[in-house]
Design a protein around this motif. Structure first.
Motif, PDB file in Angstrom:
ATOM      1  N   PHE A   2     -23.447 -21.635  32.811  1.00  0.00           N
ATOM      2  CA  PHE A   2     -23.074 -21.460  31.362  1.00  0.00           C
ATOM      3  C   PHE A   2     -23.758 -19.912  31.048  1.00  0.00           C
ATOM      4  CE2 PHE A   2     -22.601 -25.900  31.681  1.00  0.00           C
ATOM      5  CZ  PHE A   2     -21.851 -26.155  30.474  1.00  0.00           C
ATOM      6  N   ASP A   3     -23.240 -19.534  29.795  1.00  0.00           N
ATOM      7  CA  ASP A   3     -23.373 -18.089  29.475  1.00  0.00           C
ATOM      8  C   ASP A   3     -24.768 -17.708  29.292  1.00  0.00           C
ATOM      9  OD1 ASP A   3     -21.853 -15.696  28.320  1.00  0.00           O
ATOM     10  OD2 ASP A   3     -22.739 -16.420  26.475  1.00  0.00           O
ATOM     11  N   ASN A   4     -25.773 -18.422  28.746  1.00  0.00           N
ATOM     12  CA  ASN A   4     -26.945 -18.175  28.667  1.00  0.00           C
ATOM     13  C   ASN A   4     -27.777 -18.107  29.819  1.00  0.00           C
ATOM     14  OD1 ASN A   4     -27.162 -20.834  28.734  1.00  0.00           O
ATOM     15  ND2 ASN A   4     -27.792 -20.982  26.766  1.00  0.00           N
ATOM     16  N   ALA A   5     -27.463 -18.191  30.963  1.00  0.00           N
ATOM     17  CA  ALA A   5     -28.001 -18.196  32.070  1.00  0.00           C
ATOM     18  C   ALA A   5     -27.439 -17.368  33.154  1.00  0.00           C
ATOM     19  CB  ALA A   5     -28.351 -19.539  32.753  1.00  0.00           C
ATOM     20  N   SER A   6     -26.164 -16.805  32.827  1.00  0.00           N
ATOM     21  CA  SER A   6     -25.621 -15.974  33.738  1.00  0.00           C
ATOM     22  C   SER A   6     -26.019 -14.720  33.774  1.00  0.00           C
ATOM     23  CB  SER A   6     -23.868 -16.272  33.608  1.00  0.00           C
ATOM     24  OG  SER A   6     -23.692 -15.827  32.131  1.00  0.00           O
ATOM     25  N   LYS A   7     -25.415 -13.918  35.003  1.00  0.00           N
ATOM     26  CA  LYS A   7     -25.996 -12.618  34.927  1.00  0.00           C
ATOM     27  C   LYS A   7     -24.657 -11.748  35.064  1.00  0.00           C
ATOM     28  CE  LYS A   7     -30.616 -13.012  35.772  1.00  0.00           C
ATOM     29  NZ  LYS A   7     -31.443 -12.246  34.534  1.00  0.00           N
ATOM     30  N   ILE A   8     -24.916 -10.535  34.909  1.00  0.00           N
ATOM     31  CA  ILE A   8     -23.533  -9.557  34.860  1.00  0.00           C
ATOM     32  C   ILE A   8     -24.051  -8.513  36.072  1.00  0.00           C
ATOM     33  CG2 ILE A   8     -21.869  -8.038  33.979  1.00  0.00           C
ATOM     34  CD1 ILE A   8     -21.519  -9.800  31.926  1.00  0.00           C
ATOM     35  N   ILE A   9     -23.534  -8.302  37.153  1.00  0.00           N
ATOM     36  CA  ILE A   9     -23.719  -7.442  38.145  1.00  0.00           C
ATOM     37  C   ILE A   9     -22.429  -6.660  38.524  1.00  0.00           C
ATOM     38  CG2 ILE A   9     -24.516  -7.092  40.638  1.00  0.00           C
ATOM     39  CD1 ILE A   9     -26.651  -8.583  39.145  1.00  0.00           C
ATOM     40  N   ASP A  10     -22.556  -5.277  38.356  1.00  0.00           N
ATOM     41  CA  ASP A  10     -21.468  -4.516  38.477  1.00  0.00           C
ATOM     42  C   ASP A  10     -20.040  -5.152  37.704  1.00  0.00           C
ATOM     43  OD1 ASP A  10     -22.735  -3.054  40.046  1.00  0.00           O
ATOM     44  OD2 ASP A  10     -21.961  -3.897  41.880  1.00  0.00           O
ATOM     45  N   GLY A  11     -20.510  -5.440  36.491  1.00  0.00           N
ATOM     46  CA  GLY A  11     -19.438  -5.761  35.667  1.00  0.00           C
ATOM     47  C   GLY A  11     -18.811  -7.303  35.953  1.00  0.00           C
ATOM     48  N   ILE A  45     -27.472 -10.484  45.876  1.00  0.00           N
ATOM     49  CA  ILE A  45     -26.791  -9.261  45.766  1.00  0.00           C
ATOM     50  C   ILE A  45     -27.685  -8.096  45.364  1.00  0.00           C
ATOM     51  CG2 ILE A  45     -25.285  -8.045  44.218  1.00  0.00           C
ATOM     52  CD1 ILE A  45     -23.085  -9.807  44.683  1.00  0.00           C
ATOM     53  N   ILE A  46     -28.593  -8.302  44.415  1.00  0.00           N
ATOM     54  CA  ILE A  46     -29.787  -7.465  44.131  1.00  0.00           C
ATOM     55  C   ILE A  46     -30.476  -6.966  45.138  1.00  0.00           C
ATOM     56  CG2 ILE A  46     -31.451  -6.643  42.640  1.00  0.00           C
ATOM     57  CD1 ILE A  46     -30.038  -8.561  40.432  1.00  0.00           C
ATOM     58  N   VAL A  65     -19.489 -11.366  36.445  1.00  0.00           N
ATOM     59  CA  VAL A  65     -20.342 -12.472  35.933  1.00  0.00           C
ATOM     60  C   VAL A  65     -20.830 -13.307  37.151  1.00  0.00           C
ATOM     61  CG1 VAL A  65     -20.612 -14.874  34.791  1.00  0.00           C
ATOM     62  CG2 VAL A  65     -19.283 -12.787  33.698  1.00  0.00           C
ATOM     63  N   MET A  66     -22.025 -13.721  37.184  1.00  0.00           N
ATOM     64  CA  MET A  66     -22.453 -14.334  38.456  1.00  0.00           C
ATOM     65  C   MET A  66     -23.560 -15.378  37.910  1.00  0.00           C
ATOM     66  SD  MET A  66     -23.098 -11.845  41.681  1.00  0.00           S
ATOM     67  CE  MET A  66     -21.771 -10.640  41.964  1.00  0.00           C
ATOM     68  N   CYS A  67     -23.805 -16.455  38.798  1.00  0.00           N
ATOM     69  CA  CYS A  67     -24.828 -17.304  38.598  1.00  0.00           C
ATOM     70  C   CYS A  67     -26.031 -16.696  39.106  1.00  0.00           C
ATOM     71  CB  CYS A  67     -24.531 -18.685  39.246  1.00  0.00           C
ATOM     72  SG  CYS A  67     -24.461 -18.502  41.115  1.00  0.00           S
ATOM     73  N   GLN A  68     -27.189 -17.189  38.786  1.00  0.00           N
ATOM     74  CA  GLN A  68     -28.495 -16.472  39.236  1.00  0.00           C
ATOM     75  C   GLN A  68     -28.730 -16.519  40.812  1.00  0.00           C
ATOM     76  OE1 GLN A  68     -31.921 -17.060  36.493  1.00  0.00           O
ATOM     77  NE2 GLN A  68     -30.595 -17.737  35.081  1.00  0.00           N
ATOM     78  N   PRO A  69     -28.511 -17.584  41.340  1.00  0.00           N
ATOM     79  CA  PRO A  69     -28.489 -17.610  42.857  1.00  0.00           C
ATOM     80  C   PRO A  69     -27.853 -16.474  43.542  1.00  0.00           C
ATOM     81  CG  PRO A  69     -28.469 -19.718  42.133  1.00  0.00           C
ATOM     82  CD  PRO A  69     -28.061 -18.940  40.885  1.00  0.00           C
ATOM     83  N   CYS A  70     -26.440 -16.410  43.189  1.00  0.00           N
ATOM     84  CA  CYS A  70     -25.603 -15.471  43.837  1.00  0.00           C
ATOM     85  C   CYS A  70     -25.991 -13.890  43.383  1.00  0.00           C
ATOM     86  CB  CYS A  70     -24.382 -15.486  43.229  1.00  0.00           C
ATOM     87  SG  CYS A  70     -23.526 -16.976  43.906  1.00  0.00           S
ATOM     88  N   ALA A  71     -26.673 -13.862  42.096  1.00  0.00           N
ATOM     89  CA  ALA A  71     -27.032 -12.536  41.636  1.00  0.00           C
ATOM     90  C   ALA A  71     -28.226 -12.018  42.404  1.00  0.00           C
ATOM     91  CB  ALA A  71     -27.317 -12.475  40.161  1.00  0.00           C
ATOM     92  N   ALA A  72     -29.272 -12.953  42.672  1.00  0.00           N
ATOM     93  CA  ALA A  72     -30.409 -12.630  43.268  1.00  0.00           C
ATOM     94  C   ALA A  72     -30.112 -12.366  44.922  1.00  0.00           C
ATOM     95  CB  ALA A  72     -31.291 -14.069  43.239  1.00  0.00           C
TER      96      ALA A  72
END
Ligand SMILES: [Zn+2]
Ligand SMILES: [Zn+2]
Length: 202
Positions: free
Chosen positions: A181-190, A201-202, A192-199
């Protein structure tokens, strides 16, 4: 309020998973708070519950009882747990902003904590393995006790808690493809990712 027996519905025990005295006390705390506010169980998000108990202690089962009687649940997002280690709640009527705090009286709580039930729990005995001769009188006592013996009830006060607005917007995570859902997603390099996937990558 004397001689009134408050029945605890069987489904509340089923939801909770076992019989114990703390869940029924919480159930009654919710009823007491709703009566003071003049409201009914929340079918949706009409009420907001702030519970002071947790993170983990004797009689923490209390919260499951409060959730059962008030209809404030983690699924609906209208519960907040403060982890103060206290069996007390504030219930807010979100429409009128009126709130009430209901806390367990130390005298009643002390008796419960000194009960054989709690001593056995301390020794790690599973609630289902505690004999009905020990458990049933405790539950019966909770059902019939005058609410003023169990709880201290505050005057009504104002509480301006705001429920976050629920979103209906969602995306597929660009990495795992699961819906987020939009209010919990992250944008990484443009992307959209879920937080576990974003974590990862960073
Ligand atoms: Zn329990
Ligand atoms: Zn993902």
């Amino acid at each position: 309020m004397k001689n009134i027996i408050v029945e605890i519905p069987e489904w509340a025990y089923e939801f909770h998973g076992h019989k114990c005295p703390a869940m029924p006390i919480g159930y009654r705390a919710g009823l007491t708070a709703m009566a003071k506010l003049g409201v009914e169980k929340a079918s949706n998000k009409e009420l907001y519950l702030i519970c002071e108990n947790g993170p983990a202690h004797a009689a923490a089962c209390f919260l499951d009882g409060v959730m059962s009687s008030t209809g404030c649940t983690y699924g609906k997002g209208n519960v907040e747990k403060l982890n103060y280690g206290k069996n007390a709640i504030t219930l807010v009527d979100l429409k009128t902003k009126k709130a009430v705090r209901v806390s367990m009286r130390p005298e009643f709580f002390e008796k419960a904590l000194n009960s054989e039930f709690v001593q056995l729990r301390k020794q790690n005995v599973h609630p289902n393995d505690i004999k009905p001769e020990i458990l049933t009188p405790l539950i019966e006592n909770v059902k019939k006790a005058d609410e003023n013996m169990i709880f201290t009830v505050s005057e009504i006060f104002e509480n301006n808690v705001q429920l976050p607005k629920g979103t209906f917007d969602w995306h597929n995570c660009s990495k795992c493809n699961e819906i987020v859902f939009d209010n919990a997603s992250k944008i990484i390099d443009g992307k959209v990712m879920c937080q576990p996937c974003a974590a990862k990558i960073i």
